[in-house]
Design a protein around this motif. Structure first.
Motif, PDB file in Angstrom:
ATOM      1  N   GLU A   9       1.278   6.171 -57.708  1.00 23.42           N
ATOM      2  CA  GLU A   9       0.062   5.789 -56.991  1.00 23.42           C
ATOM      3  C   GLU A   9       0.065   4.286 -56.712  1.00 23.42           C
ATOM      4  OE1 GLU A   9      -4.744   6.463 -57.398  1.00 23.42           O
ATOM      5  OE2 GLU A   9      -3.578   6.038 -59.206  1.00 23.42           O
ATOM      6  N   TRP A  10       0.495   3.508 -57.689  1.00 25.02           N
ATOM      7  CA  TRP A  10       0.589   2.064 -57.490  1.00 25.02           C
ATOM      8  C   TRP A  10       1.547   1.757 -56.339  1.00 25.02           C
ATOM      9  CZ3 TRP A  10       4.859  -1.154 -57.787  1.00 25.02           C
ATOM     10  CH2 TRP A  10       4.599  -2.535 -57.789  1.00 25.02           C
ATOM     11  N   MET A  11       2.696   2.411 -56.308  1.00 22.52           N
ATOM     12  CA  MET A  11       3.655   2.187 -55.218  1.00 22.52           C
ATOM     13  C   MET A  11       3.061   2.598 -53.879  1.00 22.52           C
ATOM     14  SD  MET A  11       7.465   2.995 -56.783  1.00 22.52           S
ATOM     15  CE  MET A  11       7.106   4.569 -57.572  1.00 22.52           C
ATOM     16  N   ASN A  12       2.273   3.670 -53.881  1.00 18.82           N
ATOM     17  CA  ASN A  12       1.607   4.119 -52.659  1.00 18.82           C
ATOM     18  C   ASN A  12       0.653   3.043 -52.144  1.00 18.82           C
ATOM     19  OD1 ASN A  12      -1.135   5.394 -51.635  1.00 18.82           O
ATOM     20  ND2 ASN A  12       0.470   6.812 -51.003  1.00 18.82           N
ATOM     21  N   ARG A  13      -0.152   2.493 -53.032  1.00 17.31           N
ATOM     22  CA  ARG A  13      -1.167   1.511 -52.618  1.00 17.31           C
ATOM     23  C   ARG A  13      -0.524   0.212 -52.128  1.00 17.31           C
ATOM     24  NH1 ARG A  13      -6.295   3.041 -53.730  1.00 17.31           N
ATOM     25  NH2 ARG A  13      -6.589   4.793 -55.189  1.00 17.31           N
ATOM     26  N   PHE A  14       0.663  -0.079 -52.641  1.00 17.99           N
ATOM     27  CA  PHE A  14       1.365  -1.283 -52.199  1.00 17.99           C
ATOM     28  C   PHE A  14       2.364  -0.979 -51.092  1.00 17.99           C
ATOM     29  CE2 PHE A  14      -0.475  -2.957 -56.034  1.00 17.99           C
ATOM     30  CZ  PHE A  14      -0.661  -4.305 -55.764  1.00 17.99           C
ATOM     31  N   HIS A  15       2.279   0.234 -50.538  1.00 18.27           N
ATOM     32  CA  HIS A  15       3.099   0.648 -49.393  1.00 18.27           C
ATOM     33  C   HIS A  15       4.589   0.446 -49.641  1.00 18.27           C
ATOM     34  CE1 HIS A  15      -0.127   1.209 -46.209  1.00 18.27           C
ATOM     35  NE2 HIS A  15      -0.788   0.902 -47.321  1.00 18.27           N
ATOM     36  N   VAL A  16       5.032   0.826 -50.826  1.00 17.55           N
ATOM     37  CA  VAL A  16       6.461   0.773 -51.126  1.00 17.55           C
ATOM     38  C   VAL A  16       7.173   1.785 -50.226  1.00 17.55           C
ATOM     39  CG1 VAL A  16       8.221   1.255 -52.880  1.00 17.55           C
ATOM     40  CG2 VAL A  16       6.140  -0.028 -53.485  1.00 17.55           C
ATOM     41  N   SER A  17       8.177   1.327 -49.501  1.00 16.68           N
ATOM     42  CA  SER A  17       8.902   2.204 -48.580  1.00 16.68           C
ATOM     43  C   SER A  17       9.891   3.082 -49.340  1.00 16.68           C
ATOM     44  CB  SER A  17       9.676   1.373 -47.551  1.00 16.68           C
ATOM     45  OG  SER A  17      10.720   0.660 -48.188  1.00 16.68           O
ATOM     46  N   LEU A  18      10.360   4.134 -48.669  1.00 15.24           N
ATOM     47  CA  LEU A  18      11.363   4.999 -49.279  1.00 15.24           C
ATOM     48  C   LEU A  18      12.635   4.211 -49.573  1.00 15.24           C
ATOM     49  CD1 LEU A  18      12.284   7.797 -50.202  1.00 15.24           C
ATOM     50  CD2 LEU A  18      12.957   8.279 -47.829  1.00 15.24           C
ATOM     51  N   HIS A  19      13.012   3.318 -48.650  1.00 15.04           N
ATOM     52  CA  HIS A  19      14.214   2.504 -48.858  1.00 15.04           C
ATOM     53  C   HIS A  19      14.072   1.633 -50.100  1.00 15.04           C
ATOM     54  CE1 HIS A  19      17.771   0.152 -47.970  1.00 15.04           C
ATOM     55  NE2 HIS A  19      17.043  -0.956 -48.018  1.00 15.04           N
ATOM     56  N   PRO A  67       3.927   8.714 -44.353  1.00  8.39           N
ATOM     57  CA  PRO A  67       3.524   7.450 -43.722  1.00  8.39           C
ATOM     58  C   PRO A  67       2.015   7.230 -43.759  1.00  8.39           C
ATOM     59  CG  PRO A  67       4.165   9.061 -42.054  1.00  8.39           C
ATOM     60  CD  PRO A  67       4.518   9.649 -43.375  1.00  8.39           C
ATOM     61  N   ASP A  68       1.249   8.326 -43.864  1.00  5.44           N
ATOM     62  CA  ASP A  68      -0.200   8.214 -44.014  1.00  5.44           C
ATOM     63  C   ASP A  68      -0.495   8.131 -45.509  1.00  5.44           C
ATOM     64  OD1 ASP A  68      -2.954   8.568 -44.213  1.00  5.44           O
ATOM     65  OD2 ASP A  68      -3.051   9.980 -42.541  1.00  5.44           O
ATOM     66  N   LYS A  69      -0.580   6.915 -46.018  1.00  4.84           N
ATOM     67  CA  LYS A  69      -0.666   6.703 -47.456  1.00  4.84           C
ATOM     68  C   LYS A  69      -1.916   7.333 -48.068  1.00  4.84           C
ATOM     69  CE  LYS A  69       3.173   4.534 -47.549  1.00  4.84           C
ATOM     70  NZ  LYS A  69       4.366   5.231 -48.068  1.00  4.84           N
ATOM     71  N   LYS A  70      -3.049   7.229 -47.381  1.00  8.05           N
ATOM     72  CA  LYS A  70      -4.277   7.821 -47.919  1.00  8.05           C
ATOM     73  C   LYS A  70      -4.180   9.335 -47.986  1.00  8.05           C
ATOM     74  CE  LYS A  70      -7.522   4.138 -46.649  1.00  8.05           C
ATOM     75  NZ  LYS A  70      -8.744   3.800 -45.867  1.00  8.05           N
ATOM     76  N   ALA A  71      -3.617   9.937 -46.936  1.00 10.20           N
ATOM     77  CA  ALA A  71      -3.477  11.390 -46.922  1.00 10.20           C
ATOM     78  C   ALA A  71      -2.529  11.843 -48.031  1.00 10.20           C
ATOM     79  CB  ALA A  71      -2.962  11.857 -45.564  1.00 10.20           C
ATOM     80  N   GLY A  72      -1.435  11.105 -48.233  1.00  9.49           N
ATOM     81  CA  GLY A  72      -0.500  11.443 -49.301  1.00  9.49           C
ATOM     82  C   GLY A  72      -1.144  11.351 -50.659  1.00  9.49           C
ATOM     83  N   ARG A  73      -1.986  10.343 -50.832  1.00 10.72           N
ATOM     84  CA  ARG A  73      -2.695  10.175 -52.106  1.00 10.72           C
ATOM     85  C   ARG A  73      -3.687  11.315 -52.323  1.00 10.72           C
ATOM     86  NH1 ARG A  73      -3.649   5.060 -51.104  1.00 10.72           N
ATOM     87  NH2 ARG A  73      -5.898   5.182 -50.873  1.00 10.72           N
ATOM     88  N   ARG A  74      -4.361  11.718 -51.252  1.00 14.58           N
ATOM     89  CA  ARG A  74      -5.306  12.839 -51.377  1.00 14.58           C
ATOM     90  C   ARG A  74      -4.577  14.127 -51.773  1.00 14.58           C
ATOM     91  NH1 ARG A  74      -7.668  10.575 -46.650  1.00 14.58           N
ATOM     92  NH2 ARG A  74      -6.596  12.108 -45.347  1.00 14.58           N
ATOM     93  N   ASP A  75      -3.395  14.348 -51.164  1.00 21.34           N
ATOM     94  CA  ASP A  75      -2.597  15.520 -51.532  1.00 21.34           C
ATOM     95  C   ASP A  75      -2.271  15.496 -53.024  1.00 21.34           C
ATOM     96  OD1 ASP A  75      -2.553  16.618 -48.983  1.00 21.34           O
ATOM     97  OD2 ASP A  75      -0.638  15.681 -48.448  1.00 21.34           O
ATOM     98  N   CYS A  76      -1.881  14.324 -53.518  1.00 22.31           N
ATOM     99  CA  CYS A  76      -1.497  14.220 -54.926  1.00 22.31           C
ATOM    100  C   CYS A  76      -2.686  14.423 -55.859  1.00 22.31           C
ATOM    101  CB  CYS A  76      -0.835  12.867 -55.188  1.00 22.31           C
ATOM    102  SG  CYS A  76       0.819  12.727 -54.483  1.00 22.31           S
ATOM    103  N   VAL A  77      -3.852  13.929 -55.467  1.00 22.44           N
ATOM    104  CA  VAL A  77      -5.061  14.141 -56.286  1.00 22.44           C
ATOM    105  C   VAL A  77      -5.372  15.626 -56.386  1.00 22.44           C
ATOM    106  CG1 VAL A  77      -7.563  13.794 -56.355  1.00 22.44           C
ATOM    107  CG2 VAL A  77      -6.030  11.855 -55.876  1.00 22.44           C
ATOM    108  N   ARG A  78      -5.289  16.322 -55.257  1.00 18.19           N
ATOM    109  CA  ARG A  78      -5.539  17.774 -55.260  1.00 18.19           C
ATOM    110  C   ARG A  78      -4.474  18.516 -56.085  1.00 18.19           C
ATOM    111  NH1 ARG A  78      -3.235  21.169 -52.083  1.00 18.19           N
ATOM    112  NH2 ARG A  78      -2.615  19.523 -50.614  1.00 18.19           N
TER     113      ARG A  78
END
Length: 347
Positions: free
Chosen positions: A313-323, A278-289
């Motif tokens: 990453e595009w889906m993350n930035r556009f807040h695509v939900s799991l559903h 749910p924390d999109k920025k944190a998830g993106r940081r994890d993926c970059v690392r």
């Protein structure tokens, strides 16, 4: 009488499920030909006693190995080392087999010499009982395929090169034995990738056996646990890439098999980091690392997954939900993209 197949049952605090699992092996036509090894991983409940109850009734079928807690991988290590059957198959204690299909399965294994055997399986929703089919799409079953055949037709095979679909020849497995990491979740990807990368012969059956229960919040595949155990996926990814790097002598097909299996793990990490968190920025940081780790271990593998990461990453930035993401997976648009090899599911 020699055992045709050893079923290994990793078990930790599974008193709610174990009776159903063990009862499913009670097909009188095969009891002399199978062994069922319950590996109790330091349970605190009645898991071991339930296993003993079956041993009392069927001492030539059931066995119990009790050990200190070491995690799922450790139970597979112990169980495979103790097995006596010609083939090995691991069945988690909250799952079960189709009892009436055991006879046919054992009969086919009795005349089989392949290194690896594959079966379709069902995923069973614990709340509704609804079954989802996971199968292969082949013109011919019960014939020998090679890894070259597999990677050339990957989408026809890939869903059954999974923990629930795979069965190993015991001598083959011991020859290429790989000790799974302890106290690490998702190590089943290593179990289905590393030994199998040595396989010279693969034998698919069009016979359902494994029944995989889903919908339990305690499972490692639940959203909560996937987010909590991102570091475990990192460890498994590292192990798989190091195996890839360690064998320059492997054929192109074996290397490609390892890559395809590793890619599936990588994409599952992207789903957790970019979609589930749910924390999109944190998830993106994890993926970059995570991507930096992949790049440092093998730039070629990173280059192959980079474009797919960009989609997540595009889906993350556009807040695509799991559903919504799951809806996209089942859409005609997604299937068209998938067939063009631009994006793949994380399964």
């Amino acid at each position: 009488m020699d055992k045709i197949v050893s079923f290994i049952i990793p078990s930790y605090n599974v008193e709610k499920y174990l009776n159903k699992c063990l009862t499913s092996f009670l097909n009188l036509e095969v009891l002399d030909l199978i062994e069922v090894i319950v590996v109790d991983d330091g349970s605190k409940d009645q898991t071991a006693q339930i296993a003993r109850n079956y041993i009392e009734q069927y001492p030539n079928v059931f066995r119990l190995i009790s050990k200190e807690n070491g995690g799922h991988g450790s139970t597979i290590n112990v169980g495979t080392a103790a097995a006596a059957g010609r083939y090995l198959k691991v069945i988690d204690a909250d799952d079960w087999v189709i009892t009436e299909n055991l006879k046919e399965f054992v009969d086919k294994l009795a005349v089989c010499t392949a290194d690896v055997v594959l079966n379709p399986y069902h995923q069973v929703d614990m709340m509704t009982g609804e079954k989802t089919v996971w199968k292969m799409f082949l013109d011919q079953y019960e014939t020998i395929y090679t890894l070259e055949d597999v990677v050339r037709n990957w989408k026809n095979f890939d869903r059954c090169f999974a923990f629930h679909g795979i069965c190993y020849n015991r001598e083959f497995y011991q020859k290429h034995r790989y000790e799974l990491p302890e106290k690490i979740f998702y190590e089943d990807h290593e179990y289905t990738t590393i030994p199998c990368s040595y396989a010279a012969s693969i034998y698919p059956m069009d016979l359902y056996l494994y029944q995989y229960l889903v919908g339990n919040a305690e499972q490692s595949v639940s959203v909560t646990n996937r987010l909590k155990r991102m570091s475990h996926v990192e460890k498994v990814t590292e192990d798989l890439i190091r195996h890839y790097n360690a064998h320059p002598e492997f054929s192109g097909a074996a290397k490609e098999y390892i890559y395809k299996k590793t890619e599936g793990v990588i994409l599952s990490y992207y789903v957790a980091g970019c979609i589930m968190n749910p924390d999109k920025k944190a998830g993106r940081r994890d993926c970059v690392r995570y991507n930096e780790m992949i790049r440092s271990l093998n730039p070629e593998i990173f280059s192959r997954v980079r474009k797919k990461y960009q989609i997540y990453e595009w889906m993350n930035r556009f807040h695509v939900s799991l559903h919504l993401y799951e809806q996209l997976l089942h859409s005609g648009l997604y299937n068209k993209i998938r067939n063009n090899q631009k994006i793949e599911t994380d399964s």
